[in-house]
Enzyme design. Structure first.
Site, PDB file in Angstrom:
ATOM      1  N   SER A  88     125.736  21.050  14.249  1.00  0.00           N
ATOM      2  CA  SER A  88     126.217  19.744  13.828  1.00  0.00           C
ATOM      3  C   SER A  88     126.101  19.604  12.301  1.00  0.00           C
ATOM      4  O   SER A  88     126.589  20.465  11.564  1.00  0.00           O
ATOM      5  CB  SER A  88     125.440  18.662  14.593  1.00  0.00           C
ATOM      6  OG  SER A  88     126.050  17.402  14.461  1.00  0.00           O
ATOM      7  N   ASP A 104     133.836  19.197  22.611  1.00  0.00           N
ATOM      8  CA  ASP A 104     133.001  18.471  21.650  1.00  0.00           C
ATOM      9  C   ASP A 104     133.682  17.141  21.316  1.00  0.00           C
ATOM     10  O   ASP A 104     134.815  17.130  20.826  1.00  0.00           O
ATOM     11  CB  ASP A 104     132.854  19.322  20.379  1.00  0.00           C
ATOM     12  CG  ASP A 104     131.905  18.713  19.346  1.00  0.00           C
ATOM     13  OD1 ASP A 104     131.506  17.547  19.507  1.00  0.00           O
ATOM     14  OD2 ASP A 104     131.579  19.430  18.379  1.00  0.00           O
ATOM     15  N   HIS A 142     129.104  18.845  22.500  1.00  0.00           N
ATOM     16  CA  HIS A 142     128.625  18.996  21.121  1.00  0.00           C
ATOM     17  C   HIS A 142     127.263  19.682  21.043  1.00  0.00           C
ATOM     18  O   HIS A 142     127.064  20.601  20.257  1.00  0.00           O
ATOM     19  CB  HIS A 142     128.555  17.619  20.457  1.00  0.00           C
ATOM     20  CG  HIS A 142     128.190  17.668  19.007  1.00  0.00           C
ATOM     21  ND1 HIS A 142     128.985  18.306  18.057  1.00  0.00           N
ATOM     22  CD2 HIS A 142     127.129  17.163  18.309  1.00  0.00           C
ATOM     23  CE1 HIS A 142     128.423  18.179  16.863  1.00  0.00           C
ATOM     24  NE2 HIS A 142     127.297  17.505  16.979  1.00  0.00           N
TER      25      HIS A 142
END
Length: 422
Positions: free
Chosen positions: A233, A327, A361
């Protein structure tokens, strides 16, 4: 004989290792419900349950018996009772805060398939540990660095990796620790919202991260000449910036990372990289109050947002992009493809891109249950992370192998015999 639970390993296993579960002493074809429970360090309860039928011999082996419909999952899923764990309160994500203590998993066997479940027939406890025996955990407070170094057992030096998490801040250690179990010296690095580091994500100075790189390069237990970077991330775009501007980086692995600077201004010497624009009007909020932020970020190929594209063609390392194709945080596959195009346009080697359909994600180490939605500090409300639990679990198992093989190949020169099944 009374029913009993048989586990292998019997009492303790590493969190990212499979656990074999069986029940013996049941009646022929007896119907039972199995339930797992686990509490995190804040007392939040995570549970999963599944309906089963024993074999003719009264044995129920999860490696051979499929779960019947009606529970947290169905089908032949030997590890389903772990990857399907879900919080009893919404928007909680399972993370490990203290890697020195294990998670304690409770297993229970109940009569029948009723709700609530019938009589308790058997129960057992099992520890899911994070530190392999002999791994050393070393808190690091050198200069400005706020970090924890994990060193494998035995005599080094070991291939070195810096591990960065995302916008949650603090100092998550669990991925670094699990990776160190496989022979890597891993530095879990905090960069904000920890001790005396900045409290908010307003701006970052790459010099801080450069200190951490130099700390690893000079460490007697770290094998040179370069180190690896691993980021998920926001940690992914920070790793991309580190690889682009700093010396001594040999391999960079990004888990659903961005190739544009996101969320905070980045400074390095006299260079300033602004963050991608973020358009609040493009956030969709469901009736249940969960935000879909997928379209809120600007496009680094257009207009002023082009200034946010990190010049990764300056990097002198190999790249691996791990991509969850579901995601919902941002367009990870788009970032990986555009990063690849930019590298190749500048005559650089094509990066490895491994895409996982149905993965969201938060691609974590194996057997962490998928978190569909949780609080996002920058958005101020719960956001959708994406993913389908079974596909996400399978992606985590494969990605973990891909990441280790990538670092082993580029940091030690030894290829590892893993191949992707995807």
């Amino acid at each position: 004989m009374a029913p009993s639970i048989r586990l292998s390993p019997a009492t303790r296993s590493l969190f990212d290792e499979p656990l074999a579960i069986a029940v013996q002493g049941l009646g022929p074809r007896q119907q039972v419900t199995l339930r797992t429970s686990l509490r995190d360090e804040r007392g939040e309860l995570f549970q999963a349950s599944a309906h089963y039928q024993a074999g003719d011999d009264g044995v129920l082996d999860l490696a051979r018996c499929p779960a019947l419909p009606g529970g947290s999952f169905s089908g032949l899923e030997p590890m389903g009772l772990l990857w399907a764990l879900q919080p009893q309160k919404p928007f909680r994500r399972l993370v490990k805060r203290d890697v020195q203590s294990p998670f304690v998993l409770q297993l229970e066997v109940f009569e029948g398939h009723g709700k609530p479940p019938g009589r308790l027939l058997a129960q057992a406890q099992h520890e899911r540990a994070f530190l392999r025996d002999g791994v050393r955990r070393v808190p690091v407070r050198e200069g400005r660095i706020r970090a924890t170094l994990f060193l494998p057992p035995g005599n080094g030096p070991f291939p070195g990796i810096i591990d960065l998490y995302g916008t949650g801040g603090g100092l998550p250690e669990y991925r670094a620790c699990l990776l160190a179990n496989y022979g890597f010296a891993v530095l879990a690095l905090a960069y904000y919202a920890y001790e005396d580091l900045p409290k908010e994500m307003k701006e970052f100075h790459l010099e801080y991260f450069e200190e951490a790189v130099n700390y690893m390069l000079q460490h007697t237990q770290v094998k040179g000449p370069g180190i690896g970077l691993l980021g998920i991330s926001k940690g992914g775009d920070l790793c991309t910036s580190m690889a682009s501007f700093l010396k001594g980086i040999t391999a960079t692995a990004l888990i659903n990372g961005s190739v544009a600077n996101v969320g905070a201004v980045l400074h390095y010497k006299d260079i300033i990289i602004p963050p991608l624009s973020f358009n609040l009007k493009r956030i969709k909020v469901s009736k249940s109050g969960i935000a879909d932020i997928l379209d809120a970020l600007g496009n680094p190929l257009e207009g002023p947002d082009q200034q946010s594209f990190i010049p990764l063609e300056k990097a002198k390392c190999r790249f691996l992009f791990i991509v969850g194709q579901d995601d919902r945080n941002w367009k990870s596959e788009f970032f990986a493809v555009e990063g690849s195009k930019r590298l190749q346009a500048h005559g650089k080697e094509k990066p490895e891109i491994v895409c996982y359909p149905g993965a969201g994600h938060y691609i974590e180490p194996p057997f962490f249950p998928m978190c569909a939605a949780s609080m996002h500090l920058l958005v101020g409300k719960p956001v959708e992370w994406g993913g389908e639990p079974k596909a996400h679990c399978e992606a985590q198992i494969d990605a973990w192998q891909q990441i280790q093989a990538f670092f082993r190949k580029h940091l030690t020169g030894k290829p590892c015999g893993t191949s992707s099944k995807l």
